[in-house]
Scaffold this motif. Structure first.
Motif, PDB file in Angstrom:
ATOM      1  N   VAL A 614      52.712 -66.170  -7.995  1.00  0.00           N
ATOM      2  CA  VAL A 614      52.451 -67.442  -7.332  1.00  0.00           C
ATOM      3  C   VAL A 614      52.157 -68.495  -8.391  1.00  0.00           C
ATOM      4  O   VAL A 614      51.499 -68.213  -9.394  1.00  0.00           O
ATOM      5  N   VAL A 615      52.672 -69.694  -8.184  1.00  0.00           N
ATOM      6  CA  VAL A 615      52.477 -70.794  -9.138  1.00  0.00           C
ATOM      7  C   VAL A 615      51.628 -71.877  -8.485  1.00  0.00           C
ATOM      8  O   VAL A 615      51.929 -72.329  -7.372  1.00  0.00           O
ATOM      9  N   TYR A 616      50.566 -72.293  -9.183  1.00  0.00           N
ATOM     10  CA  TYR A 616      49.663 -73.337  -8.704  1.00  0.00           C
ATOM     11  C   TYR A 616      49.686 -74.537  -9.645  1.00  0.00           C
ATOM     12  O   TYR A 616      49.816 -74.385 -10.867  1.00  0.00           O
ATOM     13  N   PRO A 617      49.513 -75.749  -9.095  1.00  0.00           N
ATOM     14  CA  PRO A 617      49.230 -76.902  -9.960  1.00  0.00           C
ATOM     15  C   PRO A 617      47.817 -76.761 -10.498  1.00  0.00           C
ATOM     16  O   PRO A 617      46.917 -76.294  -9.800  1.00  0.00           O
ATOM     17  N   SER A 618      47.607 -77.148 -11.757  1.00  0.00           N
ATOM     18  CA  SER A 618      46.302 -76.901 -12.374  1.00  0.00           C
ATOM     19  C   SER A 618      45.912 -78.032 -13.316  1.00  0.00           C
ATOM     20  O   SER A 618      46.772 -78.595 -14.017  1.00  0.00           O
ATOM     21  N   PRO A 619      44.614 -78.329 -13.384  1.00  0.00           N
ATOM     22  CA  PRO A 619      44.155 -79.340 -14.342  1.00  0.00           C
ATOM     23  C   PRO A 619      44.115 -78.823 -15.766  1.00  0.00           C
ATOM     24  O   PRO A 619      43.977 -79.616 -16.707  1.00  0.00           O
ATOM     25  N   GLY A 620      44.206 -77.518 -15.963  1.00  0.00           N
ATOM     26  CA  GLY A 620      44.182 -76.935 -17.296  1.00  0.00           C
ATOM     27  C   GLY A 620      45.233 -75.863 -17.445  1.00  0.00           C
ATOM     28  O   GLY A 620      45.903 -75.469 -16.477  1.00  0.00           O
ATOM     29  N   ALA A 621      45.356 -75.356 -18.674  1.00  0.00           N
ATOM     30  CA  ALA A 621      46.417 -74.399 -18.967  1.00  0.00           C
ATOM     31  C   ALA A 621      45.982 -72.952 -18.758  1.00  0.00           C
ATOM     32  O   ALA A 621      46.628 -72.038 -19.265  1.00  0.00           O
ATOM     33  N   SER A 622      44.898 -72.739 -18.034  1.00  0.00           N
ATOM     34  CA  SER A 622      44.382 -71.391 -17.824  1.00  0.00           C
ATOM     35  C   SER A 622      44.027 -71.194 -16.354  1.00  0.00           C
ATOM     36  O   SER A 622      43.620 -72.147 -15.673  1.00  0.00           O
ATOM     37  N   PRO A 623      44.140 -69.961 -15.847  1.00  0.00           N
ATOM     38  CA  PRO A 623      43.683 -69.695 -14.478  1.00  0.00           C
ATOM     39  C   PRO A 623      42.200 -70.003 -14.295  1.00  0.00           C
ATOM     40  O   PRO A 623      41.762 -70.287 -13.177  1.00  0.00           O
ATOM     41  N   LEU A 624      41.445 -69.959 -15.372  1.00  0.00           N
ATOM     42  CA  LEU A 624      40.013 -70.243 -15.281  1.00  0.00           C
ATOM     43  C   LEU A 624      39.753 -71.681 -14.845  1.00  0.00           C
ATOM     44  O   LEU A 624      38.643 -72.011 -14.404  1.00  0.00           O
ATOM     45  N   ASP A 625      40.775 -72.523 -14.960  1.00  0.00           N
ATOM     46  CA  ASP A 625      40.602 -73.935 -14.613  1.00  0.00           C
ATOM     47  C   ASP A 625      40.730 -74.204 -13.114  1.00  0.00           C
ATOM     48  O   ASP A 625      40.418 -75.317 -12.669  1.00  0.00           O
ATOM     49  N   PHE A 626      41.183 -73.217 -12.343  1.00  0.00           N
ATOM     50  CA  PHE A 626      41.312 -73.491 -10.905  1.00  0.00           C
ATOM     51  C   PHE A 626      40.879 -72.334 -10.005  1.00  0.00           C
ATOM     52  O   PHE A 626      40.737 -72.521  -8.792  1.00  0.00           O
ATOM     53  N   LEU A 627      40.671 -71.149 -10.539  1.00  0.00           N
ATOM     54  CA  LEU A 627      40.226 -70.045  -9.687  1.00  0.00           C
ATOM     55  C   LEU A 627      38.789 -70.277  -9.220  1.00  0.00           C
ATOM     56  O   LEU A 627      37.981 -70.865  -9.934  1.00  0.00           O
ATOM     57  N   PRO A 628      38.435 -69.807  -8.024  1.00  0.00           N
ATOM     58  CA  PRO A 628      37.105 -70.087  -7.467  1.00  0.00           C
ATOM     59  C   PRO A 628      36.029 -69.120  -7.989  1.00  0.00           C
ATOM     60  O   PRO A 628      36.204 -67.902  -7.943  1.00  0.00           O
ATOM     61  N   TYR A 629      34.926 -69.683  -8.460  1.00  0.00           N
ATOM     62  CA  TYR A 629      33.766 -68.911  -8.914  1.00  0.00           C
ATOM     63  C   TYR A 629      32.527 -69.467  -8.225  1.00  0.00           C
ATOM     64  O   TYR A 629      32.467 -70.658  -7.902  1.00  0.00           O
ATOM     65  N   ASP A 630      31.526 -68.587  -8.032  1.00  0.00           N
ATOM     66  CA  ASP A 630      30.286 -69.084  -7.434  1.00  0.00           C
ATOM     67  C   ASP A 630      29.371 -69.650  -8.518  1.00  0.00           C
ATOM     68  O   ASP A 630      29.734 -69.697  -9.698  1.00  0.00           O
ATOM     69  N   SER A 631      28.176 -70.067  -8.127  1.00  0.00           N
ATOM     70  CA  SER A 631      27.269 -70.734  -9.060  1.00  0.00           C
ATOM     71  C   SER A 631      26.823 -69.831 -10.202  1.00  0.00           C
ATOM     72  O   SER A 631      26.448 -70.314 -11.275  1.00  0.00           O
ATOM     73  N   SER A 632      26.881 -68.507  -9.986  1.00  0.00           N
ATOM     74  CA  SER A 632      26.480 -67.584 -11.049  1.00  0.00           C
ATOM     75  C   SER A 632      27.643 -67.198 -11.949  1.00  0.00           C
ATOM     76  O   SER A 632      27.475 -66.423 -12.890  1.00  0.00           O
ATOM     77  N   GLY A 633      28.820 -67.747 -11.665  1.00  0.00           N
ATOM     78  CA  GLY A 633      29.987 -67.454 -12.494  1.00  0.00           C
ATOM     79  C   GLY A 633      30.806 -66.265 -12.028  1.00  0.00           C
ATOM     80  O   GLY A 633      31.769 -65.884 -12.697  1.00  0.00           O
ATOM     81  N   LYS A 634      30.449 -65.677 -10.880  1.00  0.00           N
ATOM     82  CA  LYS A 634      31.205 -64.540 -10.361  1.00  0.00           C
ATOM     83  C   LYS A 634      32.367 -65.025  -9.500  1.00  0.00           C
ATOM     84  O   LYS A 634      32.239 -66.032  -8.796  1.00  0.00           O
ATOM     85  N   PRO A 635      33.506 -64.313  -9.552  1.00  0.00           N
ATOM     86  CA  PRO A 635      34.645 -64.710  -8.701  1.00  0.00           C
ATOM     87  C   PRO A 635      34.265 -64.653  -7.234  1.00  0.00           C
ATOM     88  O   PRO A 635      33.601 -63.719  -6.781  1.00  0.00           O
ATOM     89  N   ARG A 636      34.688 -65.662  -6.492  1.00  0.00           N
ATOM     90  CA  ARG A 636      34.425 -65.662  -5.056  1.00  0.00           C
ATOM     91  C   ARG A 636      35.388 -64.710  -4.361  1.00  0.00           C
ATOM     92  O   ARG A 636      36.588 -64.705  -4.633  1.00  0.00           O
TER      93      ARG A 636
END
Length: 685
Positions: A614-636
């Motif tokens: 799957v291809v997403y538009p992103s503000p950065g060149a890494s999945p870390l720039d758009f994948l969802p994480y909670d306040s503690s940094g864990k993946p949602r």
């Protein structure tokens, strides 16, 4: 402190009392045998006893024993099963017949046929996970790579001297002296035949041509001297003849199989897509690659697709020993949970258009179209903010078909036709239903069609697709259905073995489950460089998954085929297009569920999807720039998550957003090219 009882007589009396009271259970292996003999699943036993599934698993593995409130009930169950399914009598071992004396070598001394060849040397092999203790019957492993000088390189770094100069001699050396082969993967299965891989120089030494002239049939002609030599020596070939993968055999002698598998490297036995770089490796490294694959998956028997299909049967053998109630003799009987020994015709909508079931019946009622996604979002639905983002980032789901096969209930019996039945989400089958009324966000592909467009009327779907429509909150009214009464998680052992193989190999390449997301991305960027041989094993494992699923619906081949004729694949019990459709349906539904959750959590919508990418538009060149994480940094939970486990995601590629928009304007799929090449939508067909 001594652990001996202070009063041995009292201890014995206590043990006898426990036995009389039913407090002593059969050994764990016998518990498993009794349950499987009755065709019961662990889940069914757990439900009957009112316990959780892990409890049954622990009892059968000997890690725990039932507590008092469950002990009597479990003992009663086992006693009842033991009466119905007594253990086979222990038989005295039957000595194997002495094989015909092998050819006497030039030295004039015949080798001892009862003793395997002594290794000439043992080469140091690269570190991999600890290998299991070798089976005494197969001390030199599952296979050998034969070079032109007579050196036969084994899987664990050994080198054997092979004096054979003809194929007949090589077959006899393999069966009587080599010590090659592999034990069965299931106690009701068969040991793996030894595999001999021929390098170009070895093939030339044995009189084989440099390349096959029959590029369509991919086999030697019947009048070739090598084929005639085999026939003269009473060795037989299978229907596919002597090609890149050949099987040479005689009728079994008692319990002893007389069969050798061959792979001819100069004839492209190892496809570059499935075994990248292996053909160009030296013989010892080829042996290492194939040996690791054989240890973790199965001894190769053909393409990775063929091996994937063979693995299903090896882990779910079609027969087992059963006692004839009339004669008391032990005979071959159906193995519960398997696909049996006889081929089974599909329901018309599950078949292909050329299948005899369709042609002979004149079926016009449509077909299942449960295929992987090939979808690109309409450019008119691309917002200005999305188009202004600098990057398009591709995510790829690890072995998505493998993840979908886990705990997947499929049909094991023949399809039965029903008119206007109620929908049951746990019953495998094919359902005719109209899902065109369901409104979904047009920025997401429809979960009901491979091209992501909205259905335009009633169509056939597998259970997983219809169940997802219910999950989305919609009523479904079934017009008709083809359902199967006998069901089971047929692919579970296949999933478990391939998952273990995949994760073990990735871990040896430095990609482990304990890495942070940042560390995981860094490890994946360079993992193939760590060890090219292991990287080739990893590629072969992934190809085994996709190819094995695809082989469940192998299509006819050859110019002479006519619609309505049966083709060879139809004669095997594993020609099951409904199981293939169920896997792909579940994989596509899993993908849509993540896409929908991502939209809800992040407001992001995909540009394109191709199978498991799957291809997403992103503000950065890494999945870390758009994948969802909670306040503690864990993946949602619910969205895409990074990691090595099947079903989790890895980075597929990064390109400028303008590049993706340009492809979309041309009607092309950015997911196909995001890695920098042209992805192949591999159906294994």
């Amino acid at each position: 402190m001594s652990n001996q009882p202070s009063d041995p007589l009292a201890a014995v009396d206590a043990l006898l009392a426990a036995v009389e009271a039913g407090h002593v259970l059969p050994a764990p292996a016998e518990r498993v045998r009794l349950r499987e003999a009755a065709g019961l699943t662990q889940a069914a036993v757990a439900q009957a006893l009112g316990v959780r599934l892990p409890s049954i698993q622990a009892w059968e593995e000997g890690r725990a024993e039932p507590k008092a409130e469950r002990l009597q009930a479990y003992r009663r169950l086992l006693d009842g099963l033991a009466q119905r399914y007594p253990a086979p009598p222990q038989r005295e071992p039957v000595p194997e017949p002495v094989p015909a004396a092998p050819r006497v070598p030039a030295s004039g001394h015949a080798p001892d046929p009862a003793a395997p060849a002594t290794p000439r040397a043992r080469r140091p092999s690269a570190k991999t996970a600890t290998s299991p203790a070798p089976d005494r019957r197969f001390p030199h492993g599952p296979l050998a790579v034969l070079d032109g000088d007579g050196s036969a390189y084994g899987a664990e770094g050994i080198v054997l001297d092979c004096p054979a100069t003809t194929l007949v001699d090589l077959v006899e050396w393999t069966l009587t002296e080599s010590g090659l082969g592999a034990p069965r993967l299931h106690r009701n299965g068969k040991d793996a035949d030894p595999l001999i891989v021929l390098t170009p120089s070895a093939a030339a030494r044995l009189g084989l041509p440099e390349r096959l002239e029959d590029r369509r049939g991919l086999r030697l002609p019947e009048d070739h001297p090598v084929v005639q030599q085999l026939a003269k020596a009473r060795w037989r070939l299978t229907r596919r003849g002597f090609g890149p993968w050949a099987r040479i055999y005689r009728q079994a002698e008692g319990n002893r199989r007389l069969c050798v598998q061959f792979a001819v490297l100069p004839w492209d036995a190892l496809d570059e897509r499935s075994w990248p770089g292996v053909t160009d490796m030296d013989p010892a490294d080829v042996a290492r690659v194939l040996g690791i694959y054989a240890q973790r998956v199965i001894t190769p028997r053909g393409s990775t697709a063929v091996s994937g299909l063979e693995l299903m049967t090896a882990l779910r053998p079609p027969t087992r020993a059963v006692q004839d109630r009339t004669t008391g003799q032990w005979v071959s009987g159906h193995h519960p949970g398997s696909l049996g020994t006889e081929p089974m015709d599909p329901a018309p909508p599950e078949a292909t258009a050329e299948h005899p079931v369709v042609v002979d019946s004149g079926w016009k009622g449509g077909f299942l179209d449960e295929e992987a996604y090939q979808w690109v979002r309409d450019l008119d639905l691309l917002s200005g903010d999305e188009a202004a983002l600098p990057y398009a980032v591709g995510l790829d789901l690890n072995t998505a078909f493998l993840a979908a096969s886990s705990r997947l209930t499929v049909g094991l019996s023949e399809p039965e036709h029903f008119t206007r039945p109620r929908f049951y989400p746990k019953v495998p089958g094919s359902w005719l239903v109209d899902l065109s009324h369901i409104e979904l966000d047009p920025r997401l592909p429809s979960p009901f069609t491979p091209d992501g467009t909205r259905p335009d009327g009633a169509a056939w779907y597998q259970t997983q697709t219809v169940a997802y429509a219910q999950e989305l909150g919609h009523d479904v009214e079934i017009v008709e259905a083809y359902l199967r009464r006998e069901t089971g998680a047929y692919l579970d052992p296949w999933h478990d073995r391939l998952k273990d193989a995949y994760l073990t190999t990735l871990a040896e390449l430095g990609v482990t489950k304990d890495l942070t997301d940042t560390e995981f991305l860094a490890a994946m960027e360079h993992h193939k460089e760590q060890d090219p041989a292991l990287a080739a094993v990893l590629a072969a494992i992934k190809a085994t998954v996709k190819g094995g699923v695809g082989k469940l619906r192998e299509r006819p081949q050859g110019k002479g085929y006519k619609d309505g004729d049966r083709w060879p694949a139809l004669e095997r019990p594993t020609w099951r297009p409904d199981i293939r459709a169920a896997v792909i349906s579940k994989a596509r539904v899993n993908m849509h569920r993540k896409l929908r959750n991502m939209a809800e959590m992040t407001g992001l919508y995909p540009l394109a999807v191709l199978s498991d990418c799957v291809v997403y538009p992103s503000p950065g060149a890494s999945p870390l720039d758009f994948l969802p994480y909670d306040s503690s940094g864990k993946p949602r939970p619910g969205g895409f998550r990074l990691g090595p486990t099947p079903g989790l995601a890895k980075l597929e590629g990064v390109q400028p957003m303008a590049w993706a928009v340009d492809l979309m304007e041309q009607g092309l799929n950015p997911a196909r090219h995001i890695k920098g090449g042209d992805a192949v939508l591999d159906e294994g067909e």
